[in-house]
Scaffold this active site. Structure first.
Site, PDB file in Angstrom:
ATOM      1  N   ASP A 152      80.795  72.498  88.670  1.00 44.73           N
ATOM      2  CA  ASP A 152      81.199  73.866  88.402  1.00 44.73           C
ATOM      3  C   ASP A 152      82.597  74.101  88.962  1.00 44.73           C
ATOM      4  OD1 ASP A 152      79.215  76.332  87.601  1.00 44.73           O
ATOM      5  OD2 ASP A 152      81.077  76.923  88.629  1.00 44.73           O
ATOM      6  N   TYR A 197      88.569  89.981  77.609  1.00 44.72           N
ATOM      7  CA  TYR A 197      88.845  88.560  77.365  1.00 44.72           C
ATOM      8  C   TYR A 197      90.362  88.306  77.320  1.00 44.72           C
ATOM      9  CZ  TYR A 197      89.553  84.301  74.694  1.00 44.72           C
ATOM     10  OH  TYR A 197      90.025  83.082  74.265  1.00 44.72           O
ATOM     11  N   LYS A 232      93.064  86.392  80.261  1.00 46.82           N
ATOM     12  CA  LYS A 232      93.985  85.293  79.915  1.00 46.82           C
ATOM     13  C   LYS A 232      95.429  85.689  80.267  1.00 46.82           C
ATOM     14  CE  LYS A 232      91.152  82.280  77.924  1.00 46.82           C
ATOM     15  NZ  LYS A 232      91.090  80.833  78.152  1.00 46.82           N
ATOM     16  N   PHE A 242      82.823  91.213  57.661  1.00 50.10           N
ATOM     17  CA  PHE A 242      83.002  92.390  58.520  1.00 50.10           C
ATOM     18  C   PHE A 242      84.243  93.158  58.091  1.00 50.10           C
ATOM     19  CE2 PHE A 242      80.841  89.648  61.947  1.00 50.10           C
ATOM     20  CZ  PHE A 242      79.590  90.090  61.564  1.00 50.10           C
TER      21      PHE A 242
END
Ligand code: UDP
Length: 331
Positions: free
Chosen positions: A53, A143, A147, A210
Site C-alpha cells: 500500500d 477528483y 490532481k 448520457f
C-alpha cells in the site's frame, strides 16, 4: 541510459501499459500495487512486484532503497468523478495525502525524478477548445482538484528539493496493448468504450447515451480518445528532460481529434460487426460538453508522435482484447 523505475499502480490499466513500454525501451520497472483495482495478471513475470500500500511509508522507503530506484511513475489513484463528489475525503486521502507521502519518501531517500498521471479534469469547463496547457485550471469536482493540488505541490518541491517532474494531463485513455497482452478491465466499469463492447457482447442490455441535447454536431458529448500505448510512450519520452534538477513540466496528452458518443458507438459497431442497442438518457452530472487537447507541446518538446491518430484503429485494439477476454483478466 536504462533506469530503475518504480511504477506505483503498475498493475492498473495505464500503469501496466507503461510497464510494458518501459521493458520495450530497455528500462527496469519495479511494480508497487495493492491490487485494489489492479490485476496481478497484468504484471509481467520478469518484473519485480511488491503487493504494498502506498500509505505504508516504511515499506515504500525500503523498496525505494533496495531496488535502487532512479525515477517514480505514479498511477495509483481513484478515478471515479461521481464518487469523488459523493465521498471527497476518500479522494483527498488517496489521491492527495497518499501522493504527498510518496513524495516525502522520495525526498528523504534522494529519488528526484517523478512522472505523474494528471488529468484534463484539472481544467474544469474550458473557456475555449482545443485545450492548451496554459489555460486556467478550475476543476469542477474533487477528483480534478486533488490532481491539481499534486501538480502544485510538485512546483513547490522542485523549488525546495530539486525534484524534477512531468505531469501528464490525460484526455480519454482507450485501446489495448498492440500485442494483445493487456487491456482495460475496471470494476465497476464506467467508461464508454468498454461499456459499448459489453453491450455488443450481450453482457448488458444496452448502452445509455448520457445527453443528446448538447451544443455539439450530433448533440452528444465530444471527447478525445487516445491510445494507451501512445499515452505510455510519452511518459518515457520525457525521461531526458527530468535529468535537469528542479525542472517541472506539464503536458496534455490527446489526439486533438474529438469524437462524439454516437461516433464511438458507430465505430464499435463497425469494428465488431454487431449492432449495439442504445437508450438515450439525460445528461450525466458534471460532464462538460466537449473536451479535446492541443498536444502540440508534447510533440514539440518530447519528439513524441501519435501512432494511433484515428479512432477506429484504437477501437480495433480494444475489441481484440474484449473479444479474447470477455470477463477481463478473470478469464
Ligand atoms: N457516456 C455515455 N454512456 C455511458 C458512459 C459514458 O454516454 O454509459 C459518455 C459520457 O457522458 C462522456 C463520454 O461518454 O460524454 C465519455 O465518458 P467516460 O466515462 O468514458 O469518460 P470521461 O470523459 O467521463 O472521463
Amino acid at each position: 541510459m536504462a533506469k530503475n523505475v518504480l511504477v506505483v499502480g503498475g498493475a492498473g490499466y495505464i500503469g501496466s501499459h507503461c510497464v510494458r513500454q518501459l521493458i520495450l525501451s530497455g528500462h527496469r520497472p519495479v511494480i508497487v500495487d495493492n491490487l485494489s483495482f489492479g490485476h496481478r495478471q497484468a504484471v509481467p513475470a520478469e518484473a519485480p512486484f511488491h503487493n504494498c500500500d502506498l500509505g505504508d511509508t516504511e515499506a515504500m522507503r525500503a523498496i525505494m532503497e533496495n531496488e535502487r530506484i532512479d525515477l517514480v511513475m505514479h498511477f495509483a489513484a481513484f478515478a471515479y468523478v461521481g464518487e469523488s463528489v459523493e465521498n471527497p475525503l476518500k479522494y483527498y486521502f488517496n489521491n492527495l495525502v497518499a501522493t504527498l507521502n510518496l513524495l516525502k519518501v522520495m525526498v528523504e531517500t534522494g529519488v528526484r525524478q517523478f512522472v505523474f498521471s494528471s488529468t484534463c479534469a484539472t481544467y474544469g469547463i474550458p473557456a475555449s477548445l482545443p485545450i492548451t496547457e496554459d489555460m486556467p485550471q478550475h476543476p469542477i469536482n474533487p477528483y480534478g482538484q486533488t490532481k491539481l493540488d499534486v501538480e502544485n505541490a510538485l512546483k513547490a518541491l522542485a523549488h525546495a528539493h530539486g525534484l524534477s517532474s512531468a505531469s501528464f494531463r490525460y484526455f480519454n485513455a482507450a485501446g489495448a496493448a498492440e500485442d494483445g497482452s493487456l487491456g482495460e478491465d475496471h470494476n465497476p466499469e464506467t467508461h464508454l468504450i468498454p461499456l459499448v463492447f459489453q453491450a455488443a457482447l450481450g453482457q448488458r442490455d444496452h448502452i445509455s447515451i448520457f445527453g443528446t441535447d448538447y451544443e455539439t454536431p450530433d448533440g452528444t458529448c465530444l471527447r478525445d480518445y487516445i491510445h494507451v500505448d501512445d499515452l505510455s510512450r510519452a511518459h518515457i519520452a520525457v525521461f531526458d528532460k527530468l535529468e535537469t534538477p528542479g525542472s517541472t513540466y506539464f503536458y496534455n496528452l490527446g489526439t486533438g481529434t474529438p469524437a462524439s458518443v454516437r461516433e464511438v458507438i458507430d465505430t464499435v459497431e463497425k469494428v465488431c460487426g454487431k449492432k449495439v442497442p442504445v437508450v438515450e438518457e439525460g445528461r450525466r452530472a458534471g460532464d462538460p460538453p466537449a473536451l479535446y487537447a492541443d498536444s502540440g507541446k508534447a510533440k514539440r518538446e518530447l519528439g513524441w508522435e501519435l501512432q494511433y491518430p484515428d479512432l477506429e484503429p484504437i477501437i480495433e485494439t480494444a475489441w481484440r482484447w474484449h473479444r479474447d477476454h470477455p470477463s477481463g483478466y478473470a478469464k
